[in-house]
Scaffold this motif. Structure first.
Motif, mmCIF file in Angstrom:
data_model
loop_
_atom_site.group_PDB
_atom_site.id
_atom_site.type_symbol
_atom_site.label_atom_id
_atom_site.label_comp_id
_atom_site.label_asym_id
_atom_site.label_seq_id
_atom_site.Cartn_x
_atom_site.Cartn_y
_atom_site.Cartn_z
ATOM 1 N N PRO A 66 52.048 33.950 91.937
ATOM 2 C CA PRO A 66 52.140 35.288 92.539
ATOM 3 C C PRO A 66 51.806 36.372 91.514
ATOM 4 O O PRO A 66 52.077 36.216 90.315
ATOM 5 C CB PRO A 66 53.615 35.378 92.969
ATOM 6 C CG PRO A 66 54.061 33.955 93.107
ATOM 7 C CD PRO A 66 53.304 33.188 92.063
ATOM 8 N N LYS A 67 51.238 37.468 91.978
ATOM 9 C CA LYS A 67 50.747 38.499 91.058
ATOM 10 C C LYS A 67 51.837 39.100 90.193
ATOM 11 O O LYS A 67 51.591 39.501 89.058
ATOM 12 C CB LYS A 67 50.054 39.605 91.861
ATOM 13 C CG LYS A 67 48.720 39.176 92.461
ATOM 14 C CD LYS A 67 48.036 40.339 93.170
ATOM 15 C CE LYS A 67 46.683 39.903 93.725
ATOM 16 N NZ LYS A 67 45.995 41.023 94.428
ATOM 17 N N ASP A 68 53.049 39.194 90.728
ATOM 18 C CA ASP A 68 54.119 39.847 89.978
ATOM 19 C C ASP A 68 54.890 38.889 89.065
ATOM 20 O O ASP A 68 55.779 39.316 88.331
ATOM 21 C CB ASP A 68 55.099 40.530 90.936
ATOM 22 C CG ASP A 68 55.837 39.528 91.832
ATOM 23 O OD1 ASP A 68 55.336 38.391 92.008
ATOM 24 O OD2 ASP A 68 56.914 39.886 92.350
ATOM 25 N N LEU A 69 54.549 37.608 89.085
ATOM 26 C CA LEU A 69 55.352 36.637 88.351
ATOM 27 C C LEU A 69 55.175 36.755 86.839
ATOM 28 O O LEU A 69 56.111 36.495 86.083
ATOM 29 C CB LEU A 69 55.022 35.206 88.802
ATOM 30 C CG LEU A 69 56.111 34.173 88.477
ATOM 31 C CD1 LEU A 69 57.379 34.477 89.269
ATOM 32 C CD2 LEU A 69 55.631 32.758 88.781
ATOM 33 N N LEU A 70 54.002 37.167 86.382
ATOM 34 C CA LEU A 70 53.776 37.291 84.942
ATOM 35 C C LEU A 70 54.688 38.360 84.346
ATOM 36 O O LEU A 70 55.216 38.187 83.246
ATOM 37 C CB LEU A 70 52.310 37.613 84.656
ATOM 38 C CG LEU A 70 51.877 37.560 83.179
ATOM 39 C CD1 LEU A 70 52.121 36.171 82.590
ATOM 40 C CD2 LEU A 70 50.399 37.936 83.051
ATOM 41 N N ASP A 71 54.901 39.446 85.081
ATOM 42 C CA ASP A 71 55.815 40.488 84.609
ATOM 43 C C ASP A 71 57.247 39.966 84.532
ATOM 44 O O ASP A 71 57.981 40.257 83.573
ATOM 45 C CB ASP A 71 55.762 41.705 85.534
ATOM 46 C CG ASP A 71 54.451 42.467 85.418
ATOM 47 O OD1 ASP A 71 53.817 42.397 84.352
ATOM 48 O OD2 ASP A 71 54.066 43.123 86.405
ATOM 49 N N LYS A 72 57.662 39.201 85.539
ATOM 50 C CA LYS A 72 59.013 38.621 85.523
ATOM 51 C C LYS A 72 59.160 37.638 84.360
ATOM 52 O O LYS A 72 60.199 37.593 83.697
ATOM 53 C CB LYS A 72 59.298 37.917 86.853
ATOM 54 C CG LYS A 72 59.387 38.860 88.049
ATOM 55 C CD LYS A 72 59.620 38.091 89.348
ATOM 56 C CE LYS A 72 59.680 39.023 90.539
ATOM 57 N NZ LYS A 72 59.847 38.289 91.816
ATOM 58 N N PHE A 73 58.118 36.842 84.150
ATOM 59 C CA PHE A 73 58.111 35.889 83.039
ATOM 60 C C PHE A 73 58.247 36.621 81.709
ATOM 61 O O PHE A 73 58.998 36.202 80.821
ATOM 62 C CB PHE A 73 56.810 35.091 83.097
ATOM 63 C CG PHE A 73 56.621 34.088 82.000
ATOM 64 C CD1 PHE A 73 57.605 33.163 81.684
ATOM 65 C CD2 PHE A 73 55.427 34.042 81.281
ATOM 66 C CE1 PHE A 73 57.423 32.228 80.673
ATOM 67 C CE2 PHE A 73 55.231 33.117 80.277
ATOM 68 C CZ PHE A 73 56.229 32.204 79.971
ATOM 69 N N GLU A 74 57.548 37.730 81.582
ATOM 70 C CA GLU A 74 57.609 38.523 80.343
ATOM 71 C C GLU A 74 59.022 39.045 80.093
ATOM 72 O O GLU A 74 59.534 38.980 78.963
ATOM 73 C CB GLU A 74 56.619 39.677 80.427
ATOM 74 C CG GLU A 74 56.502 40.487 79.143
ATOM 75 C CD GLU A 74 55.409 41.533 79.214
ATOM 76 O OE1 GLU A 74 55.001 42.025 78.149
ATOM 77 O OE2 GLU A 74 54.958 41.867 80.339
ATOM 78 N N ASP A 75 59.663 39.542 81.127
ATOM 79 C CA ASP A 75 61.043 40.025 80.984
ATOM 80 C C ASP A 75 61.997 38.870 80.662
ATOM 81 O O ASP A 75 62.932 39.026 79.856
ATOM 82 C CB ASP A 75 61.493 40.731 82.264
ATOM 83 C CG ASP A 75 60.783 42.065 82.472
ATOM 84 O OD1 ASP A 75 60.304 42.646 81.482
ATOM 85 O OD2 ASP A 75 60.701 42.523 83.634
#
Length: 217
Positions: A66-75
């Motif tokens: 999903p497009k937003d998963l990389l941001d969640k992974f980063e956090d």
């Protein structure tokens, strides 16, 4: 040296953070519900955070990330890193960056990590970084991609159309291979992978950045 651009890898080159960070990558993916994780990170096609996430997500769920998963992974990476003591610099890292800044020698950063974790590691070591000079796997999954991005960022930052010479500094075989693929000069840092680097064509290797400073200045 002012016509030469120096590109710095971060983990293992400027910061002594590799073991901690690999554990953090695993924990950050587990927090996303990814349970079957290939932790043989050294044998990945790309040694980058974004590739690690995509590769393991797709092999677990058989669908695109999903497009937003990389941001969640980063956090999640930041949260996992905060369970560890602050990282320490590779000997000479802060001094070298400070000397480059003082002498107006162009440099930039190219890392397989994501931006927030990369900046946290540098900040913990009190190593200066302007985000305009930081290229990461947030935008490029392959190392060649973000190294080329780093070069373009440096051209913009230093207002140059090109550099006479470009030198890549790294600790891993993947750093050397990337430099070779892009026809860049290469300097190996650290003793852990020194034999592999030399066997694969590296001609300059130093145990740490203190020794590189002695040679350079």
């Amino acid at each position: 040296m002012k016509d030469t651009l120096y590109i710095f890898d971060i983990d293992g080159t400027l910061t002594d953070s590799v073991p901690m960070y690999l554990i953090s990558v695993t924990k950050a993916m587990q927090a996303l519900g990814i349970v079957d994780i290939d932790t043989d990170y050294n044998n990945y096609k790309h040694h980058t955070d974004s590739y690690a996430l995509r590769y393991n997500y797709e092999r677990n769920f058989n669908k695109s990330v999903p497009k937003d998963l990389l941001d969640k992974f980063e956090d999640n990476l930041i949260s996992a890193m905060n369970d560890f003591d602050p990282v320490k610099e590779i000997s000479g890292a802060k001094e070298l960056i400070d000397r480059f800044r003082g002498d107006n020698i162009p440099f930039c950063f190219a890392t397989g990590a994501l931006p927030k974790p990369a900046l946290q590691k540098l900040n913990q070591c009190d190593i200066w970084c302007d985000e305009r000079l930081l290229a990461t796997s947030k935008t490029h999954e392959s190392r060649e991609g973000f190294v080329k991005d780093a070069i373009e960022r440096a051209k913009s930052f230093y207002d140059k159309t090109d550099f006479v010479n470009i030198v890549s500094l790294g600790d891993g075989l993947w750093d050397l291979k990337t430099a070779q693929n892009l026809s860049l000069d290469f300097v190996g840092i650290g003793d852990k992978n020194k034999r592999k680097l030399i066997d694969n064509g590296a001609t300059q290797c130093y145990p740490n950045l203190v020794e590189f400073i002695k040679e350079l200045f």
